[in-house]
Design a protein around this motif. Structure first.
Motif, mmCIF file in Angstrom:
data_model
loop_
_atom_site.group_PDB
_atom_site.id
_atom_site.type_symbol
_atom_site.label_atom_id
_atom_site.label_comp_id
_atom_site.label_asym_id
_atom_site.label_seq_id
_atom_site.Cartn_x
_atom_site.Cartn_y
_atom_site.Cartn_z
ATOM 1 N N THR A 132 39.927 -20.498 -32.982
ATOM 2 C CA THR A 132 39.767 -21.845 -33.522
ATOM 3 C C THR A 132 41.135 -22.429 -33.857
ATOM 4 O OG1 THR A 132 37.739 -21.046 -34.597
ATOM 5 C CG2 THR A 132 38.536 -23.221 -35.236
ATOM 6 N N PRO A 133 41.401 -23.682 -33.471
ATOM 7 C CA PRO A 133 42.650 -24.308 -33.902
ATOM 8 C C PRO A 133 42.748 -24.316 -35.424
ATOM 9 C CG PRO A 133 41.579 -25.627 -32.200
ATOM 10 C CD PRO A 133 40.595 -24.562 -32.601
ATOM 11 N N PRO A 134 43.849 -23.842 -35.998
ATOM 12 C CA PRO A 134 43.958 -23.707 -37.466
ATOM 13 C C PRO A 134 43.662 -24.991 -38.230
ATOM 14 C CG PRO A 134 45.769 -22.587 -36.378
ATOM 15 C CD PRO A 134 45.050 -23.352 -35.307
ATOM 16 N N HIS A 135 44.029 -26.140 -37.655
ATOM 17 C CA HIS A 135 43.850 -27.386 -38.406
ATOM 18 C C HIS A 135 42.380 -27.784 -38.561
ATOM 19 C CE1 HIS A 135 43.697 -28.953 -34.238
ATOM 20 N NE2 HIS A 135 43.022 -29.977 -34.754
ATOM 21 N N LEU A 136 41.475 -27.140 -37.783
ATOM 22 C CA LEU A 136 40.054 -27.479 -37.894
ATOM 23 C C LEU A 136 39.333 -26.661 -38.947
ATOM 24 C CD1 LEU A 136 38.812 -28.035 -34.219
ATOM 25 C CD2 LEU A 136 39.488 -29.728 -35.927
ATOM 26 N N ILE A 137 39.919 -25.539 -39.354
ATOM 27 C CA ILE A 137 39.285 -24.687 -40.349
ATOM 28 C C ILE A 137 39.866 -24.976 -41.723
ATOM 29 C CG2 ILE A 137 38.966 -22.316 -41.164
ATOM 30 C CD1 ILE A 137 37.285 -22.790 -38.800
ATOM 31 N N LYS A 138 39.066 -25.530 -42.603
ATOM 32 C CA LYS A 138 39.528 -25.724 -43.969
ATOM 33 C C LYS A 138 39.322 -24.464 -44.786
ATOM 34 C CE LYS A 138 39.575 -28.851 -47.872
ATOM 35 N NZ LYS A 138 39.076 -30.116 -48.456
ATOM 36 N N GLU A 139 38.175 -23.794 -44.549
ATOM 37 C CA GLU A 139 37.873 -22.585 -45.314
ATOM 38 C C GLU A 139 36.764 -21.815 -44.626
ATOM 39 O OE1 GLU A 139 37.075 -24.695 -48.835
ATOM 40 O OE2 GLU A 139 35.275 -25.625 -48.032
ATOM 41 N N VAL A 140 36.802 -20.511 -44.792
ATOM 42 C CA VAL A 140 35.704 -19.627 -44.401
ATOM 43 C C VAL A 140 35.188 -19.001 -45.689
ATOM 44 C CG1 VAL A 140 35.006 -17.575 -43.114
ATOM 45 C CG2 VAL A 140 36.686 -19.154 -42.122
ATOM 46 N N ILE A 141 33.931 -19.288 -46.010
ATOM 47 C CA ILE A 141 33.349 -18.818 -47.267
ATOM 48 C C ILE A 141 32.378 -17.687 -46.968
ATOM 49 C CG2 ILE A 141 31.957 -19.464 -49.266
ATOM 50 C CD1 ILE A 141 32.997 -22.324 -48.923
ATOM 51 N N LEU A 142 32.717 -16.497 -47.434
ATOM 52 C CA LEU A 142 31.850 -15.345 -47.294
ATOM 53 C C LEU A 142 30.995 -15.235 -48.559
ATOM 54 C CD1 LEU A 142 34.398 -12.699 -45.906
ATOM 55 C CD2 LEU A 142 32.989 -14.333 -44.628
ATOM 56 N N VAL A 143 29.702 -15.325 -48.402
ATOM 57 C CA VAL A 143 28.795 -15.243 -49.547
ATOM 58 C C VAL A 143 28.166 -13.855 -49.559
ATOM 59 C CG1 VAL A 143 26.825 -16.252 -50.737
ATOM 60 C CG2 VAL A 143 28.306 -17.713 -49.318
ATOM 61 N N ASP A 144 28.533 -13.078 -50.559
ATOM 62 C CA ASP A 144 27.981 -11.736 -50.731
ATOM 63 C C ASP A 144 26.677 -11.837 -51.514
ATOM 64 O OD1 ASP A 144 27.364 -9.129 -51.247
ATOM 65 O OD2 ASP A 144 29.107 -8.717 -52.508
ATOM 66 N N VAL A 169 32.468 -15.431 -52.219
ATOM 67 C CA VAL A 169 31.630 -15.867 -53.338
ATOM 68 C C VAL A 169 30.540 -14.810 -53.492
ATOM 69 C CG1 VAL A 169 30.039 -17.629 -54.178
ATOM 70 C CG2 VAL A 169 32.068 -18.305 -52.854
ATOM 71 N N ARG A 170 30.346 -14.325 -54.708
ATOM 72 C CA ARG A 170 29.390 -13.237 -54.896
ATOM 73 C C ARG A 170 28.221 -13.672 -55.780
ATOM 74 N NH1 ARG A 170 31.741 -8.676 -52.639
ATOM 75 N NH2 ARG A 170 34.034 -8.618 -52.667
ATOM 76 N N ALA A 171 27.017 -13.390 -55.284
ATOM 77 C CA ALA A 171 25.808 -13.643 -56.072
ATOM 78 C C ALA A 171 25.582 -12.475 -57.038
ATOM 79 C CB ALA A 171 24.602 -13.791 -55.155
ATOM 80 N N GLU A 172 25.186 -12.775 -58.247
ATOM 81 C CA GLU A 172 24.939 -11.722 -59.232
ATOM 82 C C GLU A 172 23.663 -10.954 -58.933
ATOM 83 O OE1 GLU A 172 25.043 -13.323 -63.133
ATOM 84 O OE2 GLU A 172 27.138 -13.993 -63.007
ATOM 85 N N SER A 173 22.696 -11.607 -58.284
ATOM 86 C CA SER A 173 21.449 -10.953 -57.907
ATOM 87 C C SER A 173 21.050 -11.455 -56.530
ATOM 88 C CB SER A 173 20.342 -11.252 -58.923
ATOM 89 O OG SER A 173 20.104 -12.652 -58.999
ATOM 90 N N ARG A 174 20.169 -10.736 -55.874
ATOM 91 C CA ARG A 174 19.778 -11.058 -54.506
ATOM 92 C C ARG A 174 19.141 -12.439 -54.426
ATOM 93 N NH1 ARG A 174 17.846 -8.319 -49.747
ATOM 94 N NH2 ARG A 174 18.578 -9.742 -48.126
ATOM 95 N N GLN A 175 19.698 -13.289 -53.557
ATOM 96 C CA GLN A 175 19.208 -14.649 -53.401
ATOM 97 C C GLN A 175 18.427 -14.847 -52.103
ATOM 98 O OE1 GLN A 175 19.788 -17.169 -55.859
ATOM 99 N NE2 GLN A 175 20.301 -15.263 -56.912
#
Length: 544
Positions: A132-144, A169-175
């Protein structure tokens, strides 16, 4: 550290200390396996990694077998493949020059994981960053989603710290997948969001076509052409492109999706193979959507639990509320489909989700879905979802059937539907039988009961079907059923009405009963009661 190959950019593949920390007891002894199996650049260009159990030491062979049993994919094999494995450029001719606008909006990629194997998850991340061209990615959010695997906690955090744009980003309990995706979306900030499963690999040039289409039309929900990752050997299986592109469609009564070929009607609208393809439904593994449009649509229904139904809900409400759903052929992503162990708990949750979607969006057609009345699982309060639909002034579901997918098959809502009863032998009906018991695909003449294998439907494509099986005239003189192929020919039937009876006609032949009244036969059409049938007409065709 030791070297385990190179990727297409010449970067050395080495197990550094942070990567070693991610290993778990079930992972392979990489150095040993490379030596024993004589591996050289395993998985390069998406190729399969074939491991001979007979050649592996006993302990390693047991790990390999156990990994598949525990995860339903071979995490053992995945651990042998570089995290930055190269993939071929599979774009159609003409794609390379179509998407070069430097001013496209930034994107947030949201990935939910729950005890995903570290190598599979990180290969997903690397494939995004590498292709991916770097300028197109603002963030990759991994949700645990409250993983219990220790390597997905501090060791994973340490590893992804090398990427300035990746956050956890981590959830405290299973969502569950649906609500965890919402958590990630709330944390995201880019004008375009891509929801992606944690077991994907992105091909070169995957993102630009999706974002370009959304920049052109904010109300388009865009999906890539989805290829497959084999869960056993991690081979990338390239699926249809061009005319062979798979189109997802909804299935009833469960609102899951199935694959169909592009309709001739849709094909005629397109000038080039690279043009976007209207799609009645979506696969939920990779979804690109404008942030503003997703919020306007009410995002995912927060009342949906764990997994299932969210892609059907987003598909239907996008089309009914003024938007569109498209597959972008120049975008390619591979996704690993692997079976999910069934359980009563998961079934109840899905039934609950299904009833919520049906009662909010399907109007009178909800009666053709499972659990529409909440008898199997209480679907809860849907008043806010109905209020959302009203506020958006969305079309009725009839609009979807008329303008989006007039080919939609809804068991119980065919043009003709129900039992097909012989006019001469009024107690006998067409019956698809049971191939497992009968050892044959012949259609039978059987005492009428009108259930299951006697619930025939005439579709918009002139198919006469029971479920996914169609009446087929290609085995003269026998009347048989075969898997529906959607290509007309021997599965194209015309129901010719004569007073209160009908003839079932295909290629100049009619379905009749033998003169000894013992079996079905295909024969030249004639006005005989043995060729006449009583069949209920349910509605007029949606297409002329």
């Amino acid at each position: 550290m030791y070297k385990i190959g190179t990727n297409r950019n010449g970067l050395s593949r080495e197990l550094t200390d942070p990567l070693l920390r991610l290993h778990s007891p079930g992972d392979p002894n990489v150095k040993l396996v490379f030596t024993v199996m004589k591996l050289m650049n395993p998985g390069v260009n998406g190729t399969a990694v074939i491991l001979d159990l007979k050649k592996l030491p006993k302990e390693e062979a047991e790990k390999l077998q156990r990994s598949f049993e525990e995860r339903e994919y071979s995490s053992y094999t995945s651990s042998l493949i570089p995290l930055q494995r190269s993939l071929p450029d599979v774009r159609l001719q003409g794609c390379h020059t179509l998407y070069s606008d430097p001013n496209l909006p930034e994107t947030s990629v949201i990935i939910v994981f729950y005890n995903e194997h570290w190598s599979v998850l990180l290969r997903t991340v690397h494939s995004i960053m590498d292709n991916t061209p770097p300028h197109l990615i603002k963030e990759v959010i991994l949700v645990d989603d409250a993983s219990t695997d220790e390597v997905l906690k501090e060791p994973l955090k340490e590893y992804v710290s090398r990427f300035s744009k990746v956050q956890i980003v981590r959830a405290e309990s299973r969502q569950g997948l649906i609500r965890a995706r919402m958590m990630g979306f709330e944390q995201s900030t880019a004008p375009v969001a891509v929801f992606m499963d944690a077991h994907c690999e992105c091909f070169p040039g995957w993102l630009e076509p999706l974002v370009t289409r959304i920049a052109e039309n904010q109300s388009i929900v865009a999906t890539p052409n989805i290829h497959g990752v084999d869960p056993k050997n991690f081979k990338i299986n390239e699926w249809g492109q061009g005319r062979r592109l798979g189109i997802p469609v909804l299935t009833f009564p469960n609102l899951l999706f199935s694959w169909s070929l592009m309709s001739e009607r849709e094909r005629k609208k397109r000038r080039r193979e690279t043009d976007p393809v209207r799609s009645p439904a979506m696969v939920g593994c990779v979804i690109a959507v404008s942030r503003s449009w997703f919020k306007k649509l009410g995002m995912f229904d927060p009342g949906l639990e764990i997994w299932g139904g969210e892609n059907a809900e987003l598909s239907i409400k996008t089309w009914l509320c003024g938007g569109g759903l498209e597959i972008i052929p120049c975008s390619n992503v591979a996704h690993m489909y692997h079976p999910h162990r069934p359980s009563d708990e998961n079934r109840i949750r899905y039934m609950r989700n299904l009833a919520r979607v049906a009662n909010v969006w399907l109007d009178k057609f909800k009666h053709f879905t499972d659990n529409y009345d909440g008898s199997l699982a209480d679907y809860g309060d849907i008043s806010d979802r109905i209020a959302l639909r009203d506020s958006l002034k969305c079309h009725p579901f009839e609009f979807y059937l008329t303008h989006v997918n007039p080919d939609q098959v809804i068991p119980g809502d065919g043009i003709y539907t129900g039992a097909v009863r012989n006019a001469e032998m009024t107690t006998l009906c067409l019956d698809a039988g049971d191939r497992a018991q009968e050892g044959s695909n012949k259609v039978l003449l059987y005492s009428c009961h009108g259930q299951g294998n006697q619930r025939w439907e005439l579709t918009e494509h002139h198919e006469i079907r029971v479920g996914g099986e169609c009446l087929d005239s290609g085995s003269e003189p026998d009347v048989v059923w075969k898997a529906c192929h959607g290509q007309s020919g021997n599965q194209e039937w015309h129901v010719v009405r004569l007073d209160e009876h009908v003839f079932l006609q295909s290629n100049g032949y009619c379905v009749g009963v033998t003169k000894d009244k013992s079996a079905l036969v295909l024969e030249k059409c004639q006005k005989s009661k043995l060729q006449m049938w009583t069949w209920k007409q349910n509605r007029k065709p949606r297409m002329s």
